[in-house]
Design a protein around this motif. Sequence first.
Motif, PDB file in Angstrom:
ATOM      1  N   THR A  78      -5.873  -3.122  -6.876  1.00 48.09           N
ATOM      2  CA  THR A  78      -7.002  -3.327  -6.499  1.00 48.09           C
ATOM      3  C   THR A  78      -7.993  -4.211  -7.901  1.00 48.09           C
ATOM      4  OG1 THR A  78      -7.424  -1.856  -5.763  1.00 48.09           O
ATOM      5  CG2 THR A  78      -9.751  -2.524  -5.794  1.00 48.09           C
ATOM      6  N   SER A 126      -5.372  -0.283  -0.172  1.00 46.13           N
ATOM      7  CA  SER A 126      -4.660  -1.320  -0.561  1.00 46.13           C
ATOM      8  C   SER A 126      -5.277  -2.229   0.995  1.00 46.13           C
ATOM      9  CB  SER A 126      -3.318  -2.175  -1.122  1.00 46.13           C
ATOM     10  OG  SER A 126      -3.114  -1.234  -1.965  1.00 46.13           O
ATOM     11  N   MET A 140     -14.122  -0.625  -5.501  1.00 49.14           N
ATOM     12  CA  MET A 140     -14.707  -1.153  -4.142  1.00 49.14           C
ATOM     13  C   MET A 140     -14.745  -0.289  -3.310  1.00 49.14           C
ATOM     14  SD  MET A 140     -13.470  -4.330  -5.271  1.00 49.14           S
ATOM     15  CE  MET A 140     -12.746  -5.527  -3.875  1.00 49.14           C
ATOM     16  N   ASP A 177       0.727  -1.040  -0.027  1.00 43.53           N
ATOM     17  CA  ASP A 177      -0.489   0.109   0.210  1.00 43.53           C
ATOM     18  C   ASP A 177       0.707   0.940   0.220  1.00 43.53           C
ATOM     19  OD1 ASP A 177      -1.638   2.196   0.758  1.00 43.53           O
ATOM     20  OD2 ASP A 177      -3.254   1.043   1.909  1.00 43.53           O
ATOM     21  N   VAL A 190      -9.211  -2.009   0.532  1.00 45.54           N
ATOM     22  CA  VAL A 190     -10.188  -2.624  -0.158  1.00 45.54           C
ATOM     23  C   VAL A 190      -9.885  -4.414   0.238  1.00 45.54           C
ATOM     24  CG1 VAL A 190      -9.105  -2.925  -3.196  1.00 45.54           C
ATOM     25  CG2 VAL A 190      -9.375  -1.149  -2.230  1.00 45.54           C
ATOM     26  N   ALA A 222      -7.961  -8.140  -5.779  1.00 46.66           N
ATOM     27  CA  ALA A 222      -9.288  -8.074  -4.683  1.00 46.66           C
ATOM     28  C   ALA A 222      -9.954  -9.238  -5.311  1.00 46.66           C
ATOM     29  CB  ALA A 222     -10.136  -6.738  -5.300  1.00 46.66           C
TER      30      ALA A 222
END
Length: 701
Positions: free
Chosen positions: A503, A463, A592, A458, A466, A507
């Motif tokens: 992401t 992050s 997100m 991050d 997320v 994710a």
Amino acid sequence: MSKVIGTSVNRHEGRAKVTGTATYGAEHQIPGLVYGYLIVATIANGSIRKMELKEAQDSAGVLAIFTHENMPAFPKANEGTSFHIGEPRLPLADDRIHYGGQIIGLVVADTLERACHAASLVKVEYETETPTIDRQQASFQKSPRDASFEQGNVADALATAPVKISATYTTPRQLHAMMEPHAIIAQWHDRNSLTVCEPTQWVFLQQRTYATLFGIPVEEVRVISPYIGGGFGAKASPWPHAILCIAAAREINRPLKVVVSRQQMTAIVGHRSPTEQTIELGANQSGQLIAIAHAAKSYTSPVNPKYVENCIGVTPTMYAAPNLRVEQEIAVVNVGMPTFMRAPGENPGMYALESAMDELAWALQIDPIELRLKNATTEHQRKKLPFSSKHFAECLKLGAEQFRWYDRPMQTKAISRDDKLVGWGMAGATFPAIRMGASATVRLLLDGTAQVLTSANDMGTGSYTVVAIAAAETLDLPVDKIKVEIGDSRFPNGGLAGASMMTASLAPAVANACQLLLQEVNAKNATEALIALRESGRPFLEITASSQPGEEGKQWAFQSWGAHFCEVEVDELLGRVQVKRWISVMDVGRAMNAKAAASQIRGGVIMGIGEALMEECLHDLNLGLPVIKDLATYHIPVHADIPRIEVSFVGKPDLNFNPLGVRGCGEIAITGVSAAIANAVYHATGKRIRDLPITADKLLL
């Protein structure tokens, strides 16, 4: 299912950052730590004749001094391709000087102050050669990564077009200017086992690069990077200072810290290349584009003559033209290595293209939004693929409505306020949607919480949050029940925090791991899985899973879209430009975390305002050294320079792109920003500034 995706969630790591408990690269505490300070060249081209080290070696606390004459060898450096370094020349490889500020030595001492003092005592004699610094004296050649492309007959189409414009736009060398300087701590446990604490945007790459360079097994290299204080691309791969630090630490058998000073950062850890772009547009009287020609020039360093700031890649994605040509040249100058910087290529490319579209709209006397709507392409003209999802028209229309764009007079110098000229400008925004393979481990614990472990990191983008959102949504748990650990090479490969892909890559991997964990115990949610866990007598359930692109790229082109609208005030007497109002509308698939996504757009806009109005790193044309030395002389925006930035999102999840329908939003935010400001300045003043930044001298001339 807990509906978390798309809501506004506070950052998981926010408290640690604002209270100072977040540990950055240079802040890890290791017993027996010693300190290194870099010696850098004071010429820009030539070679080292002699280095006088005795006075420095005799200085208090000095443990070692490394130069090209005693630099440890890298016997594995040329084996395989499993490494990538920011400057593709190993540190202290020889006596050659390729640019001002190049690393030529490292002093190691028991304190930072003593290392710095000893470095100042090193005397260097050079064989000096005339450097090439001035862009006007550079020799250009066709880009070695040939990105040229042509469809139709551009020359004939431009020659016969009823309406045409031709203009050249330039952008300067720009610095990343992140808050956290580059730094590294290297600790060898023996000659074949290494731990590195370093801010890096790609833990997995860093680990493999160091393992390859130093000839040790990958599993014996641990890279730790839980927090990054900004990177913008400059921390995507290792730089010479880091490789030098690790080599020196092994030689002296002590843990070693090297922090790059702010002044040294202007030369040795990358920058955005200057660009010069000529765009020719031809259209019929109704505004339909007949031809687009986009020719770009960028600059690179002698240490990597092949690096290209690919300004032309964006052009085939924006506006349809039966006759389209893009081409790029590069020149080598004696400066440090350019590298990726937020929206590399796309950002300067969109400045030129969106400025040219505004010039064409004025030439046609039609509204700039109408011109864009009339010519927006439905396919990637180079790939010949349709876009998976495109809501560019909605971005333009919603932005125009929110901004009250159609109240704008179609004359320059038509609005004034408080003795200042007022102008309105707009521009499109775009960036490719990219994803790569990523992996994560998910654990469900007996106390009803879940852990997610991944090497992803991050750098300020959110992050941690997320990842927590993806797990919470899939497991049907509250977000505060998810503990996220990232930035450690012991965890599964979480991918790259760059190219707006973190992401979009990570994710889906987290969601996939959560789904497989539930399937393992035939549960619909974490509550049911917890019952199965307790009945099993196990301490936790654990699954590691991945997600990666498939064949969808053969069917679709993936791209994000947006539009910026701004109002500026220009003081004619002082040549001062102030941005007073801003609206951005973005189509980035599913957001997100709505709060973090809007913050990413605001951050990109702020960075773009700095680029448009103040940022440039100048070099002394004789000495070849950067004139910019710190954050005081490299001008970036402060609070007083920034208005309230309104951000909206349109569009739907792009499920053709990945299972969650999410695309990146970090880099699209800056594209088009400088063009929108330049277009607004023209509306206010009637002066077309094609040379960034738009400073007072250019407005007063």
